[in-house]
Design a protein around this motif. Structure first.
Motif, PDB file in Angstrom:
ATOM      1  N   VAL A   1      52.040  23.544  22.254  1.00 19.06           N
ATOM      2  CA  VAL A   1      51.307  22.329  21.887  1.00 19.06           C
ATOM      3  C   VAL A   1      50.134  22.102  22.838  1.00 19.06           C
ATOM      4  CG1 VAL A   1      51.465  19.830  21.546  1.00 19.06           C
ATOM      5  CG2 VAL A   1      53.409  21.287  20.923  1.00 19.06           C
ATOM      6  N   VAL A   2      50.431  21.952  24.118  1.00 20.98           N
ATOM      7  CA  VAL A   2      49.409  21.555  25.092  1.00 20.98           C
ATOM      8  C   VAL A   2      48.418  22.677  25.381  1.00 20.98           C
ATOM      9  CG1 VAL A   2      49.057  20.701  27.447  1.00 20.98           C
ATOM     10  CG2 VAL A   2      50.981  19.861  26.088  1.00 20.98           C
ATOM     11  N   GLU A   3      48.931  23.870  25.667  1.00 21.53           N
ATOM     12  CA  GLU A   3      48.031  24.977  26.007  1.00 21.53           C
ATOM     13  C   GLU A   3      47.127  25.401  24.845  1.00 21.53           C
ATOM     14  OE1 GLU A   3      49.026  27.798  29.346  1.00 21.53           O
ATOM     15  OE2 GLU A   3      49.361  29.033  27.567  1.00 21.53           O
ATOM     16  N   PRO A   4      47.630  25.466  23.596  1.00 21.72           N
ATOM     17  CA  PRO A   4      46.721  25.784  22.489  1.00 21.72           C
ATOM     18  C   PRO A   4      45.598  24.746  22.329  1.00 21.72           C
ATOM     19  CG  PRO A   4      48.973  26.154  21.803  1.00 21.72           C
ATOM     20  CD  PRO A   4      49.030  25.482  23.148  1.00 21.72           C
ATOM     21  N   LYS A   5      45.924  23.480  22.565  1.00 24.95           N
ATOM     22  CA  LYS A   5      44.887  22.439  22.496  1.00 24.95           C
ATOM     23  C   LYS A   5      43.857  22.653  23.611  1.00 24.95           C
ATOM     24  CE  LYS A   5      44.270  17.498  21.982  1.00 24.95           C
ATOM     25  NZ  LYS A   5      44.915  16.181  21.935  1.00 24.95           N
ATOM     26  N   PHE A   6      44.333  22.994  24.806  1.00 27.05           N
ATOM     27  CA  PHE A   6      43.452  23.304  25.939  1.00 27.05           C
ATOM     28  C   PHE A   6      42.511  24.448  25.560  1.00 27.05           C
ATOM     29  CE2 PHE A   6      42.745  26.053  29.628  1.00 27.05           C
ATOM     30  CZ  PHE A   6      42.222  25.173  30.567  1.00 27.05           C
TER      31      PHE A   6
ATOM     32  N   VAL B   1      38.806  17.338  28.715  1.00 34.53           N
ATOM     33  CA  VAL B   1      39.218  16.841  30.035  1.00 34.53           C
ATOM     34  C   VAL B   1      40.608  16.217  29.939  1.00 34.53           C
ATOM     35  CG1 VAL B   1      38.687  15.178  31.865  1.00 34.53           C
ATOM     36  CG2 VAL B   1      36.855  16.561  30.859  1.00 34.53           C
ATOM     37  N   HIS B   2      40.864  15.477  28.860  1.00 27.48           N
ATOM     38  CA  HIS B   2      42.186  14.892  28.658  1.00 27.48           C
ATOM     39  C   HIS B   2      43.245  15.993  28.478  1.00 27.48           C
ATOM     40  CE1 HIS B   2      45.335  12.187  27.379  1.00 27.48           C
ATOM     41  NE2 HIS B   2      45.494  12.930  26.285  1.00 27.48           N
ATOM     42  N   ALA B   3      42.937  16.990  27.639  1.00 26.38           N
ATOM     43  CA  ALA B   3      43.871  18.097  27.400  1.00 26.38           C
ATOM     44  C   ALA B   3      44.115  18.876  28.690  1.00 26.38           C
ATOM     45  CB  ALA B   3      43.330  19.020  26.310  1.00 26.38           C
ATOM     46  N   GLN B   4      43.072  19.073  29.468  1.00 26.27           N
ATOM     47  CA  GLN B   4      43.185  19.801  30.727  1.00 26.27           C
ATOM     48  C   GLN B   4      44.062  19.037  31.719  1.00 26.27           C
ATOM     49  OE1 GLN B   4      39.555  20.121  33.065  1.00 26.27           O
ATOM     50  NE2 GLN B   4      40.106  22.223  33.624  1.00 26.27           N
ATOM     51  N   THR B   5      43.879  17.729  31.782  1.00 30.27           N
ATOM     52  CA  THR B   5      44.675  16.898  32.684  1.00 30.27           C
ATOM     53  C   THR B   5      46.145  16.924  32.281  1.00 30.27           C
ATOM     54  OG1 THR B   5      42.767  15.474  33.105  1.00 30.27           O
ATOM     55  CG2 THR B   5      44.945  14.564  33.623  1.00 30.27           C
ATOM     56  N   LEU B   6      46.428  16.775  30.995  1.00 30.54           N
ATOM     57  CA  LEU B   6      47.803  16.819  30.519  1.00 30.54           C
ATOM     58  C   LEU B   6      48.423  18.191  30.797  1.00 30.54           C
ATOM     59  CD1 LEU B   6      50.160  15.478  29.044  1.00 30.54           C
ATOM     60  CD2 LEU B   6      49.134  16.297  26.887  1.00 30.54           C
ATOM     61  N   HIS B   7      47.654  19.227  30.550  1.00 31.33           N
ATOM     62  CA  HIS B   7      48.123  20.594  30.793  1.00 31.33           C
ATOM     63  C   HIS B   7      48.474  20.780  32.273  1.00 31.33           C
ATOM     64  CE1 HIS B   7      48.379  24.896  29.928  1.00 31.33           C
ATOM     65  NE2 HIS B   7      47.764  25.087  31.073  1.00 31.33           N
ATOM     66  N   LEU B   8      47.615  20.338  33.147  1.00 33.23           N
ATOM     67  CA  LEU B   8      47.847  20.449  34.592  1.00 33.23           C
ATOM     68  C   LEU B   8      49.100  19.672  35.002  1.00 33.23           C
ATOM     69  CD1 LEU B   8      47.014  21.346  37.428  1.00 33.23           C
ATOM     70  CD2 LEU B   8      45.488  19.369  37.522  1.00 33.23           C
ATOM     71  N   ILE B   9      49.222  18.451  34.536  1.00 33.22           N
ATOM     72  CA  ILE B   9      50.382  17.617  34.896  1.00 33.22           C
ATOM     73  C   ILE B   9      51.687  18.285  34.440  1.00 33.22           C
ATOM     74  CG2 ILE B   9      51.571  15.441  34.375  1.00 33.22           C
ATOM     75  CD1 ILE B   9      48.721  14.143  34.337  1.00 33.22           C
ATOM     76  N   LEU B  10      51.724  18.757  33.203  1.00 30.42           N
ATOM     77  CA  LEU B  10      52.958  19.355  32.687  1.00 30.42           C
ATOM     78  C   LEU B  10      53.299  20.670  33.380  1.00 30.42           C
ATOM     79  CD1 LEU B  10      52.750  18.535  28.872  1.00 30.42           C
ATOM     80  CD2 LEU B  10      54.047  17.366  30.663  1.00 30.42           C
TER      81      LEU B  10
END
Length: 146
Positions: free
Chosen positions: A98-103, A119-128
């Protein structure tokens, strides 16, 4: 070689693969955060690291199940460890499917300014990725406290 020794060796190898690949993935995501020219390299290498994490998680989980079936005593740290391993098995597919494909989809082309969505997708990806990797490290600490 006693079976229990073999289990420890397989468990340790699985841990090394999973934790090593997860740690590398976090550092690469952090590098992407500070150097957007690195994003294409990360996108190429991330699937390999993900496979290493899964390849490590399989023997980790199987050896853990074997120990439980053989009657390993359940104590609070082990119960916490089992819950954390389950959390990684749930969180990993969310990150990778989910997250990485969106990134990847929102990643800016070279020289392009990143969009607010990226930037939002990148931040979520980093946090997870950080959370999943920290779970591995917490499991290691719990393993050492047994």
């Amino acid at each position: 070689m006693p079976f229990s020794t073999l289990l420890y060796i397989v468990h340790f190898i699985g841990m090394a693969l999973s934790v090593g690949a997860a740690t590398a993935k976090v550092w690469l995501v952090i590098r992407c955060r500070f150097d957007s020219t690195f994003i294409p390299a990360y996108i190429k290498v991330a699937p390999v690291l993900t496979r290493l994490i899964v390849v490590g998680m399989i023997p980790l989980t199987l050896t853990g199940i074997i120990w439980l079936v053989r009657g390993y005593d359940l104590f609070p740290q082990l119960i916490a460890k089992i819950i954390l391993v389950g959390s990684i098995w749930v969180l990993g597919p969310i990150i990778d499917n989910v997250v990485e494909p969106k990134f990847r989809k929102l990643a800016p082309a070279m020289g392009e300014t990143p969009s607010a969505d990226f930037v939002h997708a990148q931040t979520l990806h980093l946090i997870l990725e950080i959370v999943a990797t920290l779970l591995f490290y917490i499991i290691i600490v719990l393993w050492m406290l047994r």
